[in-house]
Design a protein around this motif. Structure first.
Motif: not given
Length: 572
Positions: A174, A213-215, A217, A260, A262
């Motif tokens: 993370k 990345s797409t998130n 996080c 999404t 990235d």
């Protein structure tokens, strides 16, 4: 039927030469837009444009802005020196720029993963290695960014960072944990402690920028071993890896039902700002020519809010890109309208660009494979030579290749041998241009000679949905109307020349009158050479037909005659 199709295509060639502009979508099935030659754009059925043509709008992609927290890391002087050794001295300066998700989404609709280019009305464009070097200041020459993808992050983090997170899933860590544990390196820290803090920062930096990345996080720990030795890290082609990652992200986002995006969105958006006026903000300051990398041009507050712009408005703006106006029967212009800036770095001060970056710029024209671990993407500058100040030639056919989708051993070994070998031969794969734009634009515009003008675009042109409905309505007049459908585009162009786009999309009656005129000549002579010799007459007659038909309809408010009646009457 084959003879009729041949006549249709030859007729459209003549009309294109007559009007000297991109004609609208040329399609074999009038109710289904798309490319004719599927040997080039062979993944059309999976492209987002297929949904858009069917009226299924997906809206703006989710485009996270991840650079805003980079300045919360407090780097010591020793850390900055190590970051510069590793090749990221300029990337660490990347500013926090608000991401325009509608602009990004409209660009994605134009992206084709078969060619790794945007298919615009003026031809193909792309984010090239040159853009990466100028905008991000990353090295575009060096060893391929490749290694081993680790299934767990604990052992890797312990080895290179000195500690591991309490909980982790797979080979990712993370970003919040990295920031909480390593964002403040003590000023008096010994050298052995500075290295882990710097490696953590580099992992955080690439996870927030070029390998996001797409998130937004987390980041894979597979990059950490490449930061073990900072001098060795500086020998990798991080710019090529960033572009490979972005190409893969664009390809994924251009697929149907994706939501999404990235990759380095700051790079993509600033590329658009540099090359296109569409969506470009007005700066409240003059760009600082002495700054580098050039992504800093767009740092700071901007004039003119963009909150009222949606994907559709950007889409229509991209559709409006066109060749510069010229005499109707002249050659294509080598220079395009000011809406497109093919060479945004042409007038920069070369002394601002670091020496190591300047020496690598020749590789920006290398037709090679870009590698980022398991991602390998083709760099095809021969399709965008105008971005390098060269005459555009008809590009070579693109070879199909299988994209690696599973991490496996990180791409090292048999699976990536050919890709790595191609990258290692990058110095001998540099493309040159030796032809004129005329031939390229004819190839790009004419449907039966390659991509086809509007048929190659990611989305339909302004008014195309209305025109498809009109086409469907035309087929009810009589059976032979289908033979004339392709000539509808000829009338669209002449009408566009007379009225502009706003009125053209509502003037189906004018199209019918013009269609009857051109159809009468085509079906009377059956000789395309005769038609070519009568282009001047067709042009003049068509304008007169438009004017007279308007007067007639205003006087009687009568509907237009059918296609067959126009063809039989031979209104000339």
């Amino acid at each position: 039927m084959e003879e009729e199709i041949k006549i249709q295509r030859n007729a459209m060639k003549c009309v294109n030469r007559l009007c000297c502009v991109n004609y609208a979508a040329y399609i074999t099935d009038p109710t289904k837009p798309g490319p004719i030659d599927h040997s080039v754009l062979y993944e059309q059925d999976e492209h987002v444009s297929s949904d858009i043509w069917e009226g299924q709008e997906r809206g703006a992609l989710k485009c996270p802005e991840l650079t805003s927290k980079l300045d919360q890391w407090l780097l010591t002087e020793q850390q900055i020196k190590l970051v510069e050794k590793a090749g990221f001295g300029h990337l660490r300066l990347i500013p926090a720029i608000s991401i325009d998700s509608s602009l990004i989404s409209a660009l994605v609709e134009r992206w084709r993963r078969e060619t790794n280019t945007f298919h615009m009305t003026v031809g193909e464009m792309t984010v090239s290695l040159e853009d990466v070097a100028y905008l991000l200041g990353l090295p575009i020459d060096g060893k391929a960014v490749i290694g081993v993808a680790h299934p767990s992050c604990d052992s890797i983090c312990l080895k290179y960072l000195g500690k591991s997170p309490d909980s982790s899933v797979g080979g990712i860590v993370k970003l919040r944990w990295l920031k909480e544990e390593f964002s403040k390196c003590p000023e008096d820290a010994p050298a052995n402690d500075i290295a882990p803090y710097t490696r953590a920062y580099l992992l955080y930096l690439v996870g927030r920028t070029i390998f996001s990345s797409t998130n937004g996080c987390s980041v894979p720990v597979m990059y950490l071993p490449l930061f073990e030795n900072f001098d060795e890290a500086g020998k990798y082609a991080w710019g090529a890896a960033a572009l490979s990652f972005l190409y893969r992200a664009l390809g994924n986002a251009s697929a149907r039902r994706q939501s999404t995006m990235d990759g380095c969105l700051t790079l993509l958006q600033c590329w658009s700002y540099c090359h296109l006026r569409i969506g470009r903000p007005e700066l409240d300051h003059h760009p600082i020519d002495k700054c580098f990398p050039y992504v800093l041009w767009w740092k700071g507050k901007h004039k003119g809010p963009t909150s009222n712009r949606d994907v559709r408005s950007y889409r229509e703006a991209l559709d409006s890109l066109h060749l510069d106006d010229n005499p109707c029967f002249g050659s294509y212009a080598d220079d395009l309208c000011l809406q497109v800036d093919w060479r945004p770095y042409a007038n920069i001060d070369p002394t601002v660009v670091p020496t190591n970056i300047r020496r690598q710029l020749v590789l920006a024209r290398s037709q090679t494979m870009l590698i980022c671990f398991n991602k390998a993407e083709r760099h095809l500058p021969d399709r965008c030579l105008r971005q390098f100040g060269m005459h555009q030639t008809v590009p070579e056919p693109v070879k199909k290749w299988t994209r690696k989708t599973q991490p496996g051993n990180g791409g090292r070994g048999v699976d990536m041998e050919s890709e790595v070998m191609e990258w290692e031969n990058r110095q001998i794969l540099i493309k040159e241009g030796d032809d004129h734009l005329d031939e390229y634009m004819k190839w790009y515009d004419i449907a039966d000679e390659g991509l086809g003008g509007r048929s190659s675009l990611a989305v339909a042109d302004v008014g195309s949905k209305r025109r498809r409905e009109d086409v469907a309505e035309l087929t009810m007049y009589d059976d032979k109307a289908l033979t004339l459908i392709m000539l509808l585009d000829a009338c669209f162009i002449v009408n566009f020349m007379e009225n502009g786009i706003s009125k053209t999309t509502n003037n189906i009656a004018d199209w019918l009158d013009c269609l009857g005129l051109v159809a009468s000549i085509i079906f009377t002579t059956r000789d395309i050479m005769v038609v070519e010799n009568q282009l001047d007459d067709i042009h003049g007659h068509t304008k007169r037909v438009i004017r007279s038909s308007r007067r007639r309809r205003r006087a009687s408010d009568s509907p237009p005659v059918s296609l067959l009646e126009s063809a039989r009457d031979g209104e000339t």
